[in-house]
Design a protein around this motif. Structure first.
Motif, PDB file in Angstrom:
ATOM      1  N   ARG A 195       0.812  -1.216   0.001  1.00  0.00           N
ATOM      2  CA  ARG A 195      -0.039   0.066   0.065  1.00  0.00           C
ATOM      3  C   ARG A 195       0.839   1.210   0.039  1.00  0.00           C
ATOM      4  N   SER A 196       2.039   1.206   0.585  1.00  0.00           N
ATOM      5  CA  SER A 196       2.876   2.413   0.687  1.00  0.00           C
ATOM      6  C   SER A 196       3.784   2.576  -0.394  1.00  0.00           C
ATOM      7  N   ALA A 197       4.086   1.624  -1.059  1.00  0.00           N
ATOM      8  CA  ALA A 197       5.117   1.469  -2.152  1.00  0.00           C
ATOM      9  C   ALA A 197       4.669   1.514  -3.500  1.00  0.00           C
ATOM     10  N   ASP A 198       4.829   2.722  -4.012  1.00  0.00           N
ATOM     11  CA  ASP A 198       4.389   2.903  -5.500  1.00  0.00           C
ATOM     12  C   ASP A 198       5.517   2.436  -6.518  1.00  0.00           C
ATOM     13  N   ILE A 199       5.057   1.259  -6.964  1.00  0.00           N
ATOM     14  CA  ILE A 199       6.065   0.507  -7.844  1.00  0.00           C
ATOM     15  C   ILE A 199       6.050   1.037  -9.220  1.00  0.00           C
ATOM     16  N   LYS A 200       5.159   1.779  -9.851  1.00  0.00           N
ATOM     17  CA  LYS A 200       5.065   2.394 -10.769  1.00  0.00           C
ATOM     18  C   LYS A 200       5.250   1.501 -12.052  1.00  0.00           C
ATOM     19  N   ILE A 201       4.753   0.273 -12.020  1.00  0.00           N
ATOM     20  CA  ILE A 201       4.510  -0.474 -12.883  1.00  0.00           C
ATOM     21  C   ILE A 201       2.885  -0.473 -13.386  1.00  0.00           C
ATOM     22  N   PRO A 202       2.578  -0.419 -14.827  1.00  0.00           N
ATOM     23  CA  PRO A 202       1.146  -0.121 -15.032  1.00  0.00           C
ATOM     24  C   PRO A 202       0.338  -1.159 -14.470  1.00  0.00           C
ATOM     25  N   THR A 203      -0.814  -0.827 -13.770  1.00  0.00           N
ATOM     26  CA  THR A 203      -1.357  -1.698 -12.730  1.00  0.00           C
ATOM     27  C   THR A 203      -3.123  -1.275 -12.886  1.00  0.00           C
ATOM     28  N   LEU A 204      -3.587  -2.063 -13.268  1.00  0.00           N
ATOM     29  CA  LEU A 204      -5.379  -2.209 -13.543  1.00  0.00           C
ATOM     30  C   LEU A 204      -5.735  -3.166 -12.578  1.00  0.00           C
ATOM     31  N   TYR A 205      -6.629  -2.635 -11.498  1.00  0.00           N
ATOM     32  CA  TYR A 205      -7.150  -3.203 -10.610  1.00  0.00           C
ATOM     33  C   TYR A 205      -8.847  -3.450 -11.017  1.00  0.00           C
ATOM     34  N   PRO A 245     -17.519 -12.564 -16.907  1.00  0.00           N
ATOM     35  CA  PRO A 245     -16.134 -12.690 -17.895  1.00  0.00           C
ATOM     36  C   PRO A 245     -16.376 -11.574 -19.244  1.00  0.00           C
ATOM     37  N   GLN A 246     -17.371 -11.399 -19.638  1.00  0.00           N
ATOM     38  CA  GLN A 246     -17.295 -10.628 -20.948  1.00  0.00           C
ATOM     39  C   GLN A 246     -16.859  -9.161 -20.719  1.00  0.00           C
ATOM     40  N   THR A 247     -17.316  -8.772 -19.833  1.00  0.00           N
ATOM     41  CA  THR A 247     -16.710  -7.283 -19.351  1.00  0.00           C
ATOM     42  C   THR A 247     -15.177  -7.426 -19.106  1.00  0.00           C
ATOM     43  N   PHE A 248     -15.082  -8.144 -18.165  1.00  0.00           N
ATOM     44  CA  PHE A 248     -13.673  -8.576 -17.586  1.00  0.00           C
ATOM     45  C   PHE A 248     -12.663  -8.663 -18.864  1.00  0.00           C
ATOM     46  N   ASN A 249     -12.864  -9.547 -19.886  1.00  0.00           N
ATOM     47  CA  ASN A 249     -12.205 -10.085 -20.949  1.00  0.00           C
ATOM     48  C   ASN A 249     -11.842  -8.611 -22.070  1.00  0.00           C
ATOM     49  N   THR A 250     -13.107  -7.987 -22.173  1.00  0.00           N
ATOM     50  CA  THR A 250     -12.950  -6.909 -23.152  1.00  0.00           C
ATOM     51  C   THR A 250     -12.110  -5.870 -22.619  1.00  0.00           C
ATOM     52  N   LYS A 251     -12.432  -5.456 -21.190  1.00  0.00           N
ATOM     53  CA  LYS A 251     -11.552  -4.213 -20.821  1.00  0.00           C
ATOM     54  C   LYS A 251     -10.292  -4.718 -20.390  1.00  0.00           C
ATOM     55  N   VAL A 252      -9.876  -5.892 -20.116  1.00  0.00           N
ATOM     56  CA  VAL A 252      -8.523  -6.221 -19.959  1.00  0.00           C
ATOM     57  C   VAL A 252      -7.617  -6.507 -21.177  1.00  0.00           C
ATOM     58  N   ILE A 253      -8.288  -7.101 -22.196  1.00  0.00           N
ATOM     59  CA  ILE A 253      -7.778  -7.198 -23.277  1.00  0.00           C
ATOM     60  C   ILE A 253      -7.262  -5.779 -23.825  1.00  0.00           C
ATOM     61  N   ALA A 254      -8.190  -4.822 -23.918  1.00  0.00           N
ATOM     62  CA  ALA A 254      -8.083  -3.498 -24.335  1.00  0.00           C
ATOM     63  C   ALA A 254      -6.841  -2.952 -23.664  1.00  0.00           C
ATOM     64  N   TYR A 255      -6.969  -2.959 -22.155  1.00  0.00           N
ATOM     65  CA  TYR A 255      -5.815  -2.114 -21.387  1.00  0.00           C
ATOM     66  C   TYR A 255      -4.480  -2.919 -21.879  1.00  0.00           C
ATOM     67  N   ILE A 256      -4.367  -4.240 -21.877  1.00  0.00           N
ATOM     68  CA  ILE A 256      -3.255  -4.708 -22.359  1.00  0.00           C
ATOM     69  C   ILE A 256      -2.601  -4.441 -23.595  1.00  0.00           C
ATOM     70  N   SER A 257      -3.439  -4.364 -24.598  1.00  0.00           N
ATOM     71  CA  SER A 257      -3.366  -3.945 -26.049  1.00  0.00           C
ATOM     72  C   SER A 257      -2.952  -2.584 -26.057  1.00  0.00           C
ATOM     73  N   ASP A 258      -3.482  -1.754 -25.252  1.00  0.00           N
ATOM     74  CA  ASP A 258      -3.124  -0.194 -25.411  1.00  0.00           C
ATOM     75  C   ASP A 258      -1.769  -0.142 -24.875  1.00  0.00           C
ATOM     76  N   ILE A 259      -1.281  -0.845 -23.953  1.00  0.00           N
ATOM     77  CA  ILE A 259       0.181  -0.777 -23.471  1.00  0.00           C
ATOM     78  C   ILE A 259       1.238  -1.400 -24.395  1.00  0.00           C
ATOM     79  N   THR A 260       0.986  -2.269 -24.910  1.00  0.00           N
ATOM     80  CA  THR A 260       1.662  -2.742 -25.859  1.00  0.00           C
ATOM     81  C   THR A 260       1.820  -2.120 -27.288  1.00  0.00           C
ATOM     82  N   SER A 261       0.638  -1.296 -27.710  1.00  0.00           N
ATOM     83  CA  SER A 261       0.718  -0.695 -28.831  1.00  0.00           C
ATOM     84  C   SER A 261       1.773   0.354 -29.116  1.00  0.00           C
TER      85      SER A 261
END
Length: 261
Positions: A195-205, A245-261
């Motif tokens: 909680r105290s350490a900001d690791i500065k790696i992209p993180t989606l909760y 699952p549908q919301t989870f998959n759509t949002k997470v795939i979009a998040y990872i795709s955005d980072i790697t693009s």
């Protein structure tokens, strides 16, 4: 080494690694695999003592697991497969292992997607843990597990998640359950550090709006950590990937795709 399975994409070089929670197995990602393998290379693994990762001979003499030891199991598979970087997706206790992996092996972690993330144990959670410590060697572990599952996932719409985790937990032995349960002795200082350490790696909760035990702490952390964001899914409990699952998959795939693009 842990049991694992891979799905190799013909064109993509991006890896996504799924880490389940305590008492589960890689089978809890059955609603994700088909969609994610369309976009990425996928690695599924079973934590020690879970699924097809049977306890080794040396574990028979090891009464205590630690978060570092269990985290190093994951790193061993990553290194064995010569994966330089991966996005990591976890659920429940798996999110703690991913966060610990990011501390111990930061160069391997491209991003973290933490579903049903555990960042703090409130009073109710700590009372549950203490009760578990008292009764873990007295009553069958499956009774404890069913009780915990009901407290964490109490609503009618959480039933599928409860049943899935209890079904997977039946594959554990009592001794293995106790080893994992003893991990709770080191969980509070570890979570306090996270909680105290900001690791500065992209993180989606990714949290369910009904995840009443764990959502409040995540909301506070996201406000403080610079590369963290929060997706809250309505009418959803702790196990977001199973319930929505549908919301989870759509949002997470979009998040990872955005980072790697």
């Amino acid at each position: 080494m842990l049991n694992y399975s891979t799905y190799i994409h013909k064109e993509a070089d991006t890896w996504v690694t799924f880490v389940h929670g305590a008492g589960g197995s890689s089978s809890i990602w059955y609603k994700q695999v088909r969609e994610f393998r369309k976009h990425f290379n996928v690695l599924l693994l079973d934590l020690r003592g879970h699924g097809n990762s049977k306890a080794s001979f040396k574990d028979a003499f090891n009464e205590k697991y630690t978060f570092d030891v269990v985290t190093d199991d994951i790193a061993e598979v990553i290194q064995h497969l010569n994966i330089k970087k991966s996005h990591f997706i976890g659920i429940s206790l798996g999110t703690i292992l991913i966060r610990n992996l990011a501390e111990r092996y930061p160069k391997v972690v491209e991003s973290m997607v933490l579903g049903g993330a555990i960042l703090k144990l409130d009073i109710r959670s700590q009372v549950l843990m203490r009760l578990g410590v008292i009764f873990k060697s007295i009553i069958p572990y499956l009774w404890l597990y069913k009780f915990f599952a009901l407290v964490i996932m109490p609503n009618k719409n959480h039933r599928e998640s409860r049943l899935l985790f209890v079904r997977e937990a039946k594959k554990l032995y009592q001794k293995e359950f106790i080893r994992w349960f003893k991990l709770t002795s080191e969980i509070n200082p570890l979570l306090r550090f996270f909680r105290s350490a900001d690791i500065k790696i992209p993180t989606l909760y990714v949290m369910g709006s009904q995840d009443y035990l764990f959502l409040p702490a995540v909301e506070k952390v996201v406000e403080k950590h610079t590369k963290s964001s929060l997706l809250t899914i309505d009418n959803c409990g702790h196990v977001v990937n199973v319930e929505q699952p549908q919301t989870f998959n759509t949002k997470v795939i979009a998040y990872i795709s955005d980072i790697t693009s």
